[in-house]
Design an enzyme around this catalytic site. Structure first.
Site, PDB file in Angstrom:
ATOM      1  N   CYS A   1      -5.844  -2.790   2.368  1.00  0.00           N
ATOM      2  CA  CYS A   1      -5.458  -2.696   3.835  1.00  0.00           C
ATOM      3  C   CYS A   1      -6.867  -2.625   4.863  1.00  0.00           C
ATOM      4  CB  CYS A   1      -4.681  -1.299   4.059  1.00  0.00           C
ATOM      5  SG  CYS A   1      -4.123  -1.456   5.638  1.00  0.00           S
TER       6      CYS A   1
ATOM      7  N   LYS B   1      -9.755   2.048  -2.434  1.00  0.00           N
ATOM      8  CA  LYS B   1     -10.177   1.201  -1.283  1.00  0.00           C
ATOM      9  C   LYS B   1     -11.453   2.037  -0.791  1.00  0.00           C
ATOM     10  CE  LYS B   1      -7.398   1.622   3.179  1.00  0.00           C
ATOM     11  NZ  LYS B   1      -6.172   2.366   3.993  1.00  0.00           N
TER      12      LYS B   1
ATOM     13  N   GLU C   1       0.856  -1.146   0.099  1.00  0.00           N
ATOM     14  CA  GLU C   1      -0.160   0.112   0.081  1.00  0.00           C
ATOM     15  C   GLU C   1       0.927   1.102   0.062  1.00  0.00           C
ATOM     16  OE1 GLU C   1      -2.516   0.573   3.632  1.00  0.00           O
ATOM     17  OE2 GLU C   1      -3.770   1.641   2.297  1.00  0.00           O
TER      18      GLU C   1
HETATM   19  N1  LIG Z   1      -3.928   1.395   7.356  1.00  0.00           N
HETATM   20  C1  LIG Z   1      -4.868   0.839   7.024  1.00  0.00           C
HETATM   21  O1  LIG Z   1      -5.907   1.058   6.223  1.00  0.00           O
HETATM   22  C2  LIG Z   1      -5.577   0.001   8.030  1.00  0.00           C
HETATM   23  C3  LIG Z   1      -4.962  -0.364   9.349  1.00  0.00           C
HETATM   24  O2  LIG Z   1      -3.880   0.100   9.487  1.00  0.00           O
HETATM   25  C4  LIG Z   1      -5.761  -1.233  10.304  1.00  0.00           C
HETATM   26  O3  LIG Z   1      -6.841  -1.718   9.709  1.00  0.00           O
HETATM   27  O4  LIG Z   1      -5.350  -1.393  11.496  1.00  0.00           O
END
Ligand SMILES: NC(=O)CC(=O)C(=O)O
Length: 297
Positions: A169, A127, A48
């Site tokens: 994520c 996302k 990401e």
């Molecule tokens: N960074 C993200 O999108 C998610 C995350 O860090 C988490 O769900 O914990």
């Protein structure tokens, strides 16, 4: 019944050391993707926000419009670099994610681009669930201050291997996305992701194994390497999990690469032993995948 994964395939997750220098990140990603392709990996994944620091103040500055035609290369350097790299390496490249600026320039997204070995764009995933959390004394983050959410599930049909799903994520915390993708035939769920030192320790491995266990599919999580001099400290620990929720490989926090062979027939073997697929009770609860189209582009 046809196998979900048509033939065994090597998957590589690149836990890249990302910096604030976009052109360095792109050339470093190129070095690592070419290295991954030399191992025989045919599906290669970046983390990401691999071309930018992870933080709401950076997204507007690093965001690119995704303009595929040649005269616009200076406006879309990451798009073109990833497309060229997929072709040069001869791999399916899941290009982590990058901050994207919509054509009108008004909205920003956190977007993952997947390219075929021909360099053709196969899919883009914005996302869907933005990372808005507030854990007192630990971490506050609000992607929705600057980003807009995507609005589709992304399933990609790879002719030689079968279907994969890509999400980003925080999307992993919403099991419906994974369940829908698996019911639509995905053999692999891929999440470029950057958990942090608080949530990574709590939930990173658990989420990966839970999505694999619930759906009896392969799962890959690909993080940036941890940089303690950055404002946001990624958890690292990129990992590949098998359809029995077994951790096939997990990195530590440093730069590195997971390379694992995903075995054709293993998902079916696992599902034969624990036959959840024939035991669902849609007369008791609804099928969350009913009526939903998973799309590539
Ligand atoms: N960074 C993200 O999108 C998610 C995350 O860090 C988490 O769900 O914990």
């Amino acid at each position: 019944m046809a196998q979900l994964l048509k033939q065994s395939v090597k998957l590589a997750l690149i836990q890249l050391a990302c910096t604030a220098d976009k052109s360095h990140n792109l050339s470093h990603a190129r070095t690592k993707v070419l290295e991954a392709s030399k191992t025989g990996a045919k599906i290669v994944v970046l983390p990401e926000c691999f071309n930018s620091p992870y933080g709401t103040k950076y997204f507007p500055q690093y965001a690119e419009q995704l303009l595929p035609s040649p005269p616009t290369e200076t406006q879309s350097p990451s798009f073109h670099a990833l497309s060229r790299l997929a072709r040069e390496a001869g791999v399916y490249l899941v290009g982590g994610s990058i901050p994207e600026k919509e054509a009108s320039g008004k909205k920003l997204f956190n977007t993952s681009l997947t390219f075929a070995p021909s360099g053709e764009l196969l899919a883009s995933h914005r996302k869907v669930h933005l990372f808005d959390i507030d854990i007192p004394g630990k971490i506050t983050f609000k992607e929705s201050d600057v980003l807009s959410p995507g609005n589709k599930i992304t399933l990609i049909d790879i002719p030689e291997y079968g279907k994969i799903a890509v999400a980003i994520c925080y999307d992993i915390r919403f099991p419906e996305l994974a369940t829908i993708a698996a019911r639509k035939g995905a053999f692999l769920l891929l999440y470029p992701g950057a958990f942090n030192l608080t949530t990574g320790a709590l939930h990173w491995e658990l989420q990966a194994r839970a999505r694999a266990m619930d759906n009896q599919v392969y799962v890959g999580l690909c993080s940036p390497a941890r940089d303690m001099s950055a404002e946001y400290n990624a958890w690292g620990h990129s990992m590949v999990v098998g359809p029995n929720a077994e951790v096939l490989e997990q990195l530590d926090e440093k730069e590195g690469m997971c390379v694992q062979e995903l075995k054709a027939g293993w998902i079916e073997e696992v599902r034969k032993g624990i036959p959840l697929y024939g035991q669902r009770r849609f007369d008791v609860y609804p099928d969350v995948s009913a009526g939903i189209a998973g799309e590539g582009r």
